[in-house]
Design a protein around this motif. Sequence first.
Motif, PDB file in Angstrom:
ATOM      1  N   GLN A   1      33.958 -18.107   2.766  1.00 18.87           N
ATOM      2  CA  GLN A   1      32.569 -17.728   2.992  1.00 18.87           C
ATOM      3  C   GLN A   1      32.454 -16.434   3.789  1.00 18.87           C
ATOM      4  O   GLN A   1      31.360 -15.928   4.005  1.00 18.87           O
ATOM      5  CB  GLN A   1      31.832 -18.839   3.737  1.00 18.87           C
ATOM      6  CG  GLN A   1      31.692 -20.142   2.980  1.00 18.87           C
ATOM      7  CD  GLN A   1      30.841 -20.005   1.752  1.00 18.87           C
ATOM      8  OE1 GLN A   1      29.842 -19.292   1.759  1.00 18.87           O
ATOM      9  NE2 GLN A   1      31.223 -20.670   0.679  1.00 18.87           N
TER      10      GLN A   1
ATOM     11  N   GLY B   1      31.611 -20.492  11.365  1.00 16.36           N
ATOM     12  CA  GLY B   1      31.984 -21.808  10.852  1.00 16.36           C
ATOM     13  C   GLY B   1      32.223 -22.811  11.967  1.00 16.36           C
ATOM     14  O   GLY B   1      32.678 -22.456  13.059  1.00 16.36           O
TER      15      GLY B   1
ATOM     16  N   THR C   1      31.138 -27.897   8.528  1.00 15.31           N
ATOM     17  CA  THR C   1      32.014 -28.688   7.662  1.00 15.31           C
ATOM     18  C   THR C   1      32.533 -29.891   8.441  1.00 15.31           C
ATOM     19  O   THR C   1      32.579 -29.881   9.661  1.00 15.31           O
ATOM     20  CB  THR C   1      33.228 -27.870   7.163  1.00 15.31           C
ATOM     21  OG1 THR C   1      34.012 -27.443   8.294  1.00 15.31           O
ATOM     22  CG2 THR C   1      32.780 -26.653   6.375  1.00 15.31           C
TER      23      THR C   1
ATOM     24  N   LEU D   1      35.651 -22.137   4.789  1.00 14.56           N
ATOM     25  CA  LEU D   1      34.928 -21.245   5.698  1.00 14.56           C
ATOM     26  C   LEU D   1      35.431 -19.811   5.578  1.00 14.56           C
ATOM     27  O   LEU D   1      34.652 -18.865   5.587  1.00 14.56           O
ATOM     28  CB  LEU D   1      35.072 -21.741   7.140  1.00 14.56           C
ATOM     29  CG  LEU D   1      34.369 -23.066   7.453  1.00 14.56           C
ATOM     30  CD1 LEU D   1      34.756 -23.556   8.844  1.00 14.56           C
ATOM     31  CD2 LEU D   1      32.859 -22.919   7.352  1.00 14.56           C
TER      32      LEU D   1
ATOM     33  N   PHE E   1      27.638 -22.501   9.856  1.00 13.65           N
ATOM     34  CA  PHE E   1      28.029 -23.161   8.606  1.00 13.65           C
ATOM     35  C   PHE E   1      28.892 -24.360   8.994  1.00 13.65           C
ATOM     36  O   PHE E   1      29.961 -24.196   9.572  1.00 13.65           O
ATOM     37  CB  PHE E   1      28.813 -22.181   7.742  1.00 13.65           C
ATOM     38  CG  PHE E   1      28.943 -22.580   6.301  1.00 13.65           C
ATOM     39  CD1 PHE E   1      28.235 -21.922   5.301  1.00 13.65           C
ATOM     40  CD2 PHE E   1      29.786 -23.625   5.934  1.00 13.65           C
ATOM     41  CE1 PHE E   1      28.365 -22.297   3.975  1.00 13.65           C
ATOM     42  CE2 PHE E   1      29.930 -24.000   4.612  1.00 13.65           C
ATOM     43  CZ  PHE E   1      29.209 -23.339   3.622  1.00 13.65           C
TER      44      PHE E   1
ATOM     45  N   VAL F   1      27.976 -15.009   9.792  1.00 14.45           N
ATOM     46  CA  VAL F   1      28.212 -16.432   9.565  1.00 14.45           C
ATOM     47  C   VAL F   1      29.335 -16.936  10.473  1.00 14.45           C
ATOM     48  O   VAL F   1      30.389 -16.310  10.570  1.00 14.45           O
ATOM     49  CB  VAL F   1      28.577 -16.710   8.093  1.00 14.45           C
ATOM     50  CG1 VAL F   1      28.805 -18.201   7.864  1.00 14.45           C
ATOM     51  CG2 VAL F   1      27.493 -16.196   7.164  1.00 14.45           C
TER      52      VAL F   1
ATOM     53  N   SER G   1      28.563 -13.676   1.088  1.00 12.30           N
ATOM     54  CA  SER G   1      28.907 -13.379   2.479  1.00 12.30           C
ATOM     55  C   SER G   1      30.249 -12.677   2.566  1.00 12.30           C
ATOM     56  O   SER G   1      30.441 -11.762   3.361  1.00 12.30           O
ATOM     57  CB  SER G   1      28.936 -14.678   3.290  1.00 12.30           C
ATOM     58  OG  SER G   1      27.663 -15.258   3.353  1.00 12.30           O
TER      59      SER G   1
END
Length: 343
Positions: free
Chosen positions: A118, A67, A99, A115, A97, A65, A54
């Motif tokens: 990513q 986070g 966490t 993040l 995504f 994406v 990514s």
Amino acid sequence: MSQKKITINDVADEAGVSVTTVSMVLSGKGRISTATAERVNQAIEALGFVRNRSAAMLRGGESGVIGLIVRDICHPFYAEMTAGLSEGLEAQGKVLFLTQSGARGQNIDRCFDSLAAQGVEGIVLGGGAENAAHLVGKAREQQIALICASRASSLDETDTIRPDNLHAAKMATEYLIRRGHHCIAWLGGSGSSLTRAERIGGYCATLMQYGLPFRSEWIVECGRQQRDVAALTEQLIHQHPTITAVLCHNASVALGCYFGLQRTGRTIGKGAVDSYYGQQMALVGFGDVPEAELTDPPLTFVTSSAREIGRSAAQRLLQRMADRQGAVQSVILPPILIERGSA
């Protein structure tokens, strides 16, 4: 034997730079000197670090994406909020995504750096923002859109989506007062919780507005374990039998309180308030859960839809990603009263 996976932290240690610097080199964002970038790339090659796909994609365009950082996905509020956020983002072709930063937000920096590595386009802080003021600068430096979707705290210079906790507590307290309750207790929440502080502020202000007694021993701090809440409820009512209504910090506390009140011999519901020990008890919680309709009587709640907060956060983050220089917005969602049989 399996080889140890090389992490972004290992690269940072090898290059003698911060994890944030490595993240910026990987994503191609931020202002990094040629010498520093070269040192990081040499560390990557030397350690055999596998670049995230990514992050590599980000150099040629958007990663798609987003986070999310929450303290505990098992918390009902954040579970619902995550669902709403995911719905809003997926409708626009984005992937969420997730966490978790821990009960006290102690891992929030690790979550942010992971993040960023990513190649996320944006990050939603879903709690623990009181420990995250320094992340505003880090996000700006790495050109990551950052907003706060929290139950209480917010960050300066950052878009915020949140419920109106003060008004929710005023609404719940006034509702009980107008139904004839003058001795109203508060149960649940941690003393360090800003959400609890805001709600108790609304509760106390409303009692004072109506000239009703405020007693510190009627405010009980506790966690979400229903067995413990039930025991504390029994103790509270036995020690202070004049109490006729209880406000509960969240849905789990309300369910525990329901079982505790049953053990005291009190009747839970909308009946008339009297001065005897077998009196009618009223119970109101904050948040709402499907289980609230399974009790007898079903539980009354005051709530701001966590799912709607998630949807609003998705909308605001997408707007912020499209307009990085736009004015900061604070969106406060009003509460609603879900009137059932417990009050």
